[in-house]
Design an enzyme around this catalytic site. Structure first.
Site, PDB file in Angstrom:
ATOM      1  N   HIS A 191      31.923 -10.327 -28.173  1.00 14.85           N
ATOM      2  CA  HIS A 191      31.705  -9.862 -26.793  1.00 14.85           C
ATOM      3  C   HIS A 191      30.576  -8.834 -26.699  1.00 14.85           C
ATOM      4  O   HIS A 191      30.041  -8.600 -25.617  1.00 14.85           O
ATOM      5  CB  HIS A 191      32.981  -9.230 -26.232  1.00 14.85           C
ATOM      6  N   HIS A 233      38.540 -16.454 -25.967  1.00 16.09           N
ATOM      7  CA  HIS A 233      37.648 -15.833 -24.986  1.00 16.09           C
ATOM      8  C   HIS A 233      36.205 -16.260 -25.253  1.00 16.09           C
ATOM      9  O   HIS A 233      35.805 -16.438 -26.400  1.00 16.09           O
ATOM     10  CB  HIS A 233      37.746 -14.307 -25.038  1.00 16.09           C
ATOM     11  N   ASP A 324      43.308 -16.143 -31.287  1.00 14.33           N
ATOM     12  CA  ASP A 324      44.116 -15.833 -30.112  1.00 14.33           C
ATOM     13  C   ASP A 324      44.408 -17.071 -29.267  1.00 14.33           C
ATOM     14  O   ASP A 324      45.007 -16.950 -28.195  1.00 14.33           O
ATOM     15  CB  ASP A 324      43.454 -14.746 -29.257  1.00 14.33           C
TER      16      ASP A 324
END
Length: 682
Positions: A191, A233, A324
């Site tokens: 990120h 993500h 995740d």
């Protein structure tokens, strides 16, 4: 549609109208376990030598450094991105005996010049300064200005270690010193953007490693890099850093939920394909919802990633390995199994000569995180052919997403366009295998598995018969032992009585010991109370003594100041006295000079009186001893006998003498006064 994951790691489409009827008659317990088992379990392993029981193994590098656990929340509050994430992975690998068969590497700090290949100088300096900002309040202020970031005194060092460790493993794999590797690092990185930390990420670890290989080590001849990001993500930071770079193909499969899933917005949409030279080299597969599992991911692998990778032909693969999307993850909401991760990784290892580097990203269910990581490391080691089976369908939304991505990217990757017809397989489950022969082969495979299991059961029966014979022999021995036991029962009864009496004595001793212990505790309490009182008294006395000393010191200081003031007055008075003495000495000198002058005048007057008329002569001694008060006025007879002219000089002399005498007397009195004052002062 039924997706069957078989030992060959291939995704096979099964007609549910036929195979489900057959498969439901065969319990899944007849199939091998889905988890991978090590051929070398139970055998002695050489630590870090890449060999097991004489069998050559792939050289797999593992990076783990406990220092990265220092990065934690400043207030001790539990966060999903916690130090236990990497500890759990390492413990799982150790318990499975995997670490002994890998090349274990310590952490390595990244250099600023390598970080600045993808990050701005300002961002690098900010992360570096975190450790020097000693107050948590200042770090918290910095973190509050960022998105989903916490900081403490160990954050900077952990971030440098995470980025540097991924660079280290990637370099060793590219050099050929290692075949592949897994960097168990935190904080994660995908990120982090060039000028901003976000989403638990401080530095973009994988991006730093990719840029290092391309720009700092041209001698390694790494010209094309595939970055696969299977974290739930979207890797927004990695995408932006290589947005215009055709040397790096970025593939990210993630939850998007039409822009409502973190990191939100349209960056993770499938229309974001790159720009300029990098157009077509950014591939996003955005899930429309949660609940995606093995079937969904493997469908994406087979229908998008594998064809594109064959065309791209990377020199090395960097994998942002976030777990995740695993079952039970509190943030992902998906259900990928360790088996699913192992199959995806196995398929990727068919490219770039198996040169692949995993860098830990997310994953917040500790149990799933440990199991999934172990499954991946076992694939890297090529322990054994993957076994497992799963009867699941991809979601309908998965079919839509795959079709949309292929249509968007087919202009850049002909393999997607050429195999568009195979996309119908997602709609028609029996398109790949609609013949009875394929089904019969599957049934034959299942029968062979059942036959193998029957053979195992027969061997078990033989073992049980042998054990029954052993049990019969043991039974005879037990009967003989029973007779001995009965013979000893009488002895045991006597011992029981003795034991009871001893137990009674023991209970009494225990009660006495408890009573003594209670008394000791009371004594300790009293002693402690006395000690506290004594310490309180001592502290009070010390305080009073300190106060008395302080008061006495104040008095002494006041007296000292008073003496200093008096001394100053004495010095001032002494200065005045000296000045007065000097003045008196000056006056005395003036009086002496005046007296000398008067004496001189008197002498002159006497000399004039001696020569004035020549009639009278007065000696100087007579004049000095003469008291003018004793001078009597001239007798009338004398006055009558002398003329006025003859008498006049005598009268003038007398007046002058009287005047000079008075002046002399006055001067002498003045001199005496000065002398007395001087004596008094001295």
């Amino acid at each position: 549609m039924l997706l069957k994951f078989e030992a060959s790691s291939e995704l096979r489409l099964v007609d549910p109208s036929v195979s489900l009827t057959v498969l439901r008659k065969i319990r899944l317990s007849h199939l091998p376990d889905m988890t991978m088992t090590s051929e070398s379990s139970g055998k002695k392993c050489g630590e870090g030598d890449g060999k097991v029981a004489g069998k050559s193994q792939r050289k797999v590098g593992l990076v783990y450094d406990e220092t990265m656990c220092k990065h934690d929340t400043p207030n001790g509050k539990v966060d999903v991105e916690c130090p236990d994430r990497i500890r759990v992975i390492w413990e799982k690998l150790q318990l499975a005996g995997v670490t002994q068969r890998c090349v274990v590497l310590g952490g390595s700090k990244a250099e600023d010049k390598h970080l600045k290949l993808v990050h701005t100088k300002k961002h690098v300096n900010l992360v570096k300064s975190i450790s020097t900002k000693k107050k948590d309040s200042r770090r918290n202020k910095i973190a509050s200005q960022l998105d989903s970031i916490y900081l403490n005194g160990g954050s900077s060092e952990a971030a440098y270690l995470a980025a540097g460790s991924v660079v280290k493993v990637a370099e060793k794999v590219a050099e050929g010193e290692l075949d592949c590797g897994f960097a168990i690092v935190r904080p994660p990185g995908h990120h982090a953007e060039s000028d901003e930390a976000m989403g638990f990420c401080l530095f973009n670890n994988v991006a730093v490693a990719a840029s290092f290989l391309l720009n700092e080590r041209p001698d390694l001849d790494v010209k094309k890099i595939l970055i696969v990001d299977w974290d739930i993500h979207h890797g927004n930071g990695t995408q932006k850093m290589f947005w215009k770079d055709s040397r790096v193909l970025i593939f990210s499969v993630h939850r998007h939920d039409h822009g409502s899933f973190y990191p939100f917005g349209d960056d993770g949409d499938f229309n974001m394909v790159g720009e300029g030279p990098g157009e077509g080299f950014n591939i996003n597969v955005p899930w429309e919802q949660g609940g995606c599992g093995d079937a969904d991911y493997l469908a994406v692998w087979n229908h998008i990633l594998i064809p594109v990778t064959k065309e791209f032909k990377p020199d090395i693969i960097l994998l942002s390995a976030g777990f995740d999307a695993a079952i039970g993850d509190p943030l992902g909401g998906c259900c990928v199994t360790p088996y699913g991760y192992s199959v995806m990784l196995k398929k990727l290892m068919e490219f770039a000569h198996g040169k692949i580097v995993l860098a830990l990203e997310g994953g917040y269910n500790l149990e799933s995180l440990g199991k999934s990581s172990l499954a991946c490391v076992q694939v890297l080691l090529e322990d054994k052919q993957i076994h497992g089976s799963s009867e699941t369908y991809p979601l309908e939304s998965t079919r839509r997403v795959i079709q949309a991505v292929r249509e968007r990217l087919c202009t850049y990757w002909p393999s997607l366009d050429a195999s568009m017809a195979s996309n119908e397989n997602l709609k028609n489950p029996s398109a790949e295998r609609n013949s009875a022969d394929a089904l019969l082969r599957e049934v034959e495979e299942l029968k062979s598995l059942m036959a193998a299991r029957d053979g195992e059961l027969e061997a078990r029966r033989k073992e049980l018969k042998a054990k029954n014979k052993e049990l019969e022999a043991n039974e005879k021995e037990l009967e003989a032992g029973l007779m001995l036991i009965r013979a000893r029962e009488d002895v045991i009864c006597g011992l029981h009585a003795k034991i009871e009496s001893l137990q009674q004595e023991r209970d009494e001793a225990v009660a006495k010991a408890e009573r003594i212990d209670k008394e000791l505790q009371e004594d300790r309490a009293r002693s402690q109370e006395f000690k506290e009182d004594t310490e309180f008294c001592l502290s009070t006395l010390r305080r009073e003594k300190e106060l008395a000393i302080m008061a006495k010191n104040k008095d002494l200081e006041a007296k000292e100041k008073e003496l200093e003031a008096r001394l100053m007055l004495v010095h001032a008075r002494e200065d005045k006295i000296h000045a007065k003495i000097e003045r008196l000495q000056q006056e005395r000198d003036e009086a002496v000079a005046k007296a000398e002058r008067i004496d001189k005048e008197l002498q002159e007057d006497r000399s004039r009186s001696r020569v004035g008329n020549g009639s009278f002569a007065f000696s100087q001694e007579f004049y000095e001893d003469m008291d003018l008060d004793e001078l009597e006025p001239l007798s009338p007879e004398f006055n009558e006998d002398m003329d006025s002219e003859e008498l006049e000089p005598f009268q003038v002399i007398k007046k002058n003498m009287e005047r000079s005498h008075k002046k002399f007397i006055k001067d002498m009195e003045c001199i005496k006064f000065i002398a007395s004052e001087r004596a008094r002062v001295l």
